[in-house]
Design a protein around this motif. Structure first.
Motif, short mmCIF file in Angstrom:
data_model
loop_
_atom_site.label_atom_id
_atom_site.label_comp_id
_atom_site.label_asym_id
_atom_site.label_seq_id
_atom_site.Cartn_x
_atom_site.Cartn_y
_atom_site.Cartn_z
N GLU A 1 0.84 -1.16 0.09
CA GLU A 1 0.02 0.16 0.08
C GLU A 1 0.71 1.34 0.02
O GLU A 1 0.28 2.27 -0.32
CB GLU A 1 -0.90 -0.02 1.24
N GLU A 2 2.26 1.08 0.35
CA GLU A 2 2.94 2.39 0.23
C GLU A 2 2.96 3.10 -0.85
O GLU A 2 3.01 2.65 -2.18
CB GLU A 2 4.47 1.95 0.79
N ASP A 3 3.40 4.41 -0.95
CA ASP A 3 3.21 5.42 -2.02
C ASP A 3 4.53 5.11 -3.00
O ASP A 3 4.26 5.36 -4.23
CB ASP A 3 3.43 6.86 -1.57
N THR B 1 9.57 13.74 -10.98
CA THR B 1 10.30 12.37 -11.00
C THR B 1 9.54 11.14 -10.66
O THR B 1 8.97 11.17 -9.49
CB THR B 1 11.59 12.48 -9.81
N ASP B 2 9.56 10.11 -11.45
CA ASP B 2 8.64 9.00 -11.35
C ASP B 2 9.43 7.73 -10.96
O ASP B 2 9.00 6.84 -10.35
CB ASP B 2 7.88 8.63 -12.40
N ILE B 3 10.65 7.60 -11.50
CA ILE B 3 11.27 6.35 -11.42
C ILE B 3 12.80 6.84 -10.82
O ILE B 3 13.37 7.75 -11.38
CB ILE B 3 11.34 5.49 -12.51
N ILE B 4 13.51 6.19 -10.05
CA ILE B 4 14.98 6.42 -9.76
C ILE B 4 15.73 5.19 -9.38
O ILE B 4 15.25 4.29 -8.99
CB ILE B 4 14.97 7.21 -8.19
N GLN B 5 16.92 5.35 -9.68
CA GLN B 5 18.14 4.35 -9.59
C GLN B 5 19.19 5.03 -8.69
O GLN B 5 19.48 6.29 -9.13
CB GLN B 5 18.59 3.78 -10.77
N PRO B 6 19.73 4.38 -7.80
CA PRO B 6 20.78 5.04 -6.93
C PRO B 6 22.04 4.34 -7.82
O PRO B 6 22.06 3.95 -8.74
CB PRO B 6 20.80 4.09 -5.71
N ASP C 1 0.61 -0.34 -15.86
CA ASP C 1 0.43 -1.63 -15.77
C ASP C 1 1.50 -2.80 -15.41
O ASP C 1 1.35 -3.90 -16.12
CB ASP C 1 -0.43 -2.31 -17.23
N GLY C 2 2.37 -2.18 -14.55
CA GLY C 2 3.42 -3.14 -14.31
C GLY C 2 4.44 -3.80 -15.23
O GLY C 2 4.41 -3.15 -16.37
N LYS D 1 7.16 5.18 -8.37
CA LYS D 1 5.74 5.64 -7.42
C LYS D 1 4.68 4.58 -7.82
O LYS D 1 4.80 4.03 -8.79
CB LYS D 1 5.18 7.11 -8.01
N LYS D 2 3.95 4.21 -6.67
CA LYS D 2 2.83 3.29 -6.74
C LYS D 2 1.97 3.53 -7.79
O LYS D 2 1.68 2.75 -8.96
CB LYS D 2 2.18 3.13 -5.45
N GLU D 3 1.50 4.76 -8.13
CA GLU D 3 0.75 5.36 -9.07
C GLU D 3 1.17 5.19 -10.55
O GLU D 3 0.43 4.57 -11.54
CB GLU D 3 0.16 6.95 -8.88
#
Length: 325
Positions: free
Chosen positions: A77-79, A108-113, A181-182, A173-175
């Motif tokens: 359920e986390e964001d 920003t929607d996707i992040i990589q360290p 659609d994954g 982000k979950k949204e």
């Protein structure tokens, strides 16, 4: 803003024993999950006995990385989702720069360290390094890693927008994950994160590298590079990704890939790696079998022309001799 660290596991008790301690010690901001792909070893029992605070999500089968995460994340359920390989050692405060970026930059929607090599910690790790890019013909490469050339980390790569983030440590982000659609479950494993990031790019979502967050990745814990199954998945899934997401003449792109993949097969022949040559042939056969479905997928999203910075990373690396980003 709440964050979930979700570790996908399949018969990985030894990896969990080794790497869970760092995740638990340095992830106080997060809820930690282990998503289990129907393991037959004692890994789930180990987590329950030693880390009762970790939430277990039991999947019904070993559907690989793509299906495993698609199933598991329905129960989170986390964001913010952090998809973390089980063979990664995290560092102190690794989550703070990531959360700060999500909080202060809504685009920003996707992040990589920064992903460094667990076995040689001064150098980047193959799977992701300092953020991924792709060439016109669908071959991926990274800042800090092009083919087999791995750079030493000297802080030469600063925070920047990138084309794809490594699935070894992948924040989304979950949204956004829901809208996209994954993952494409037909990939099973390897390059599904590139496909997801490419679909995100075509919809104007931003993927970013944040170098203030560092993790160390073993790499090859599931499939080593010497395994022909990895060769098969990489070549097949690269063709899947290119067909679904690239702009321009598909016939020209695939014909060029056929030639370039033939060159790769000759390289394997010179190395006497016959099983890898067969893996490339198998990959192409599987691709052509899946082509009708892929063409339907291709019609679903808009295509952006500026997806590549380098026209051919193969030509740049092997012919022109450019070994670094």
């Amino acid at each position: 803003m709440k964050i979930a660290v979700v570790i996908l596991n399949w018969n990985g008790k030894a990896l969990l024993e080794k790497f869970l301690p760092s995740v638990v010690a340095h992830s106080s901001e997060a809820t930690i999950y282990v998503a289990d792909n129907a393991s037959t070893d004692a890994s789930v029992a180990f987590v329950k006995a030693n880390y009762p605070e970790i939430k277990i999500i039991p999947n019904t089968e070993n559907g690989g990385y793509a299906k495993g995460y698609n199933q598991a994340l329905q129960h989170v359920e986390e964001d913010i989702f952090c998809l973390l390989n089980s063979d990664i050692e995290v560092t102190q405060n690794w989550l703070s720069p990531i959360l700060q970026e999500f909080k202060t930059n809504s685009e920003t929607d996707i992040i990589q360290p920064k992903i460094l090599d667990y076995k040689n910690k001064e150098y980047f790790e193959y799977a992701g390094a300092a953020g991924g890019f792709i060439d016109k013909y669908g071959y991926p490469y990274c800042r800090g890693r092009i083919f087999d050339t791995i750079e030493k980390d000297e802080n030469q790569y600063q925070d920047a927008n990138i084309f794809w983030a490594s699935g070894a440590c992948f924040f989304i982000k979950k949204e956004t994950f829901k809208i996209l659609d994954g993952f494409d479950e037909s990939f099973f494993a390897h390059m599904e994160e590139i496909d997801l990031c490419w679909r995100a790019f075509n919809l104007n979502y931003k993927t970013k590298y944040i170098g203030a967050s560092t993790v160390y990745h073993v790499g090859g814990a599931t499939l080593q590079s010497s395994n022909p199954k990895k060769t098969y998945l990489n070549f097949r899934n690269s063709l899947f990704t290119l067909t679904k997401n690239a702009s321009g003449s598909l016939f020209f792109l695939i014909f060029t890939r056929l030639v370039l993949d033939g060159v790769a097969a000759i390289k394997f022949l010179l190395q006497l790696k016959i099983t890898h040559i067969l893996a490339i042939f198998k990959a192409h056969f599987s691709y052509y079998t899946a082509l009708p479905r892929l063409l339907k997928e291709r019609k679903k999203l808009p295509k952006k022309k500026d997806y590549y910075q380098t026209k051919s990373i193969v030509f740049s690396y092997f012919i022109k001799g450019n070994k670094t980003f």
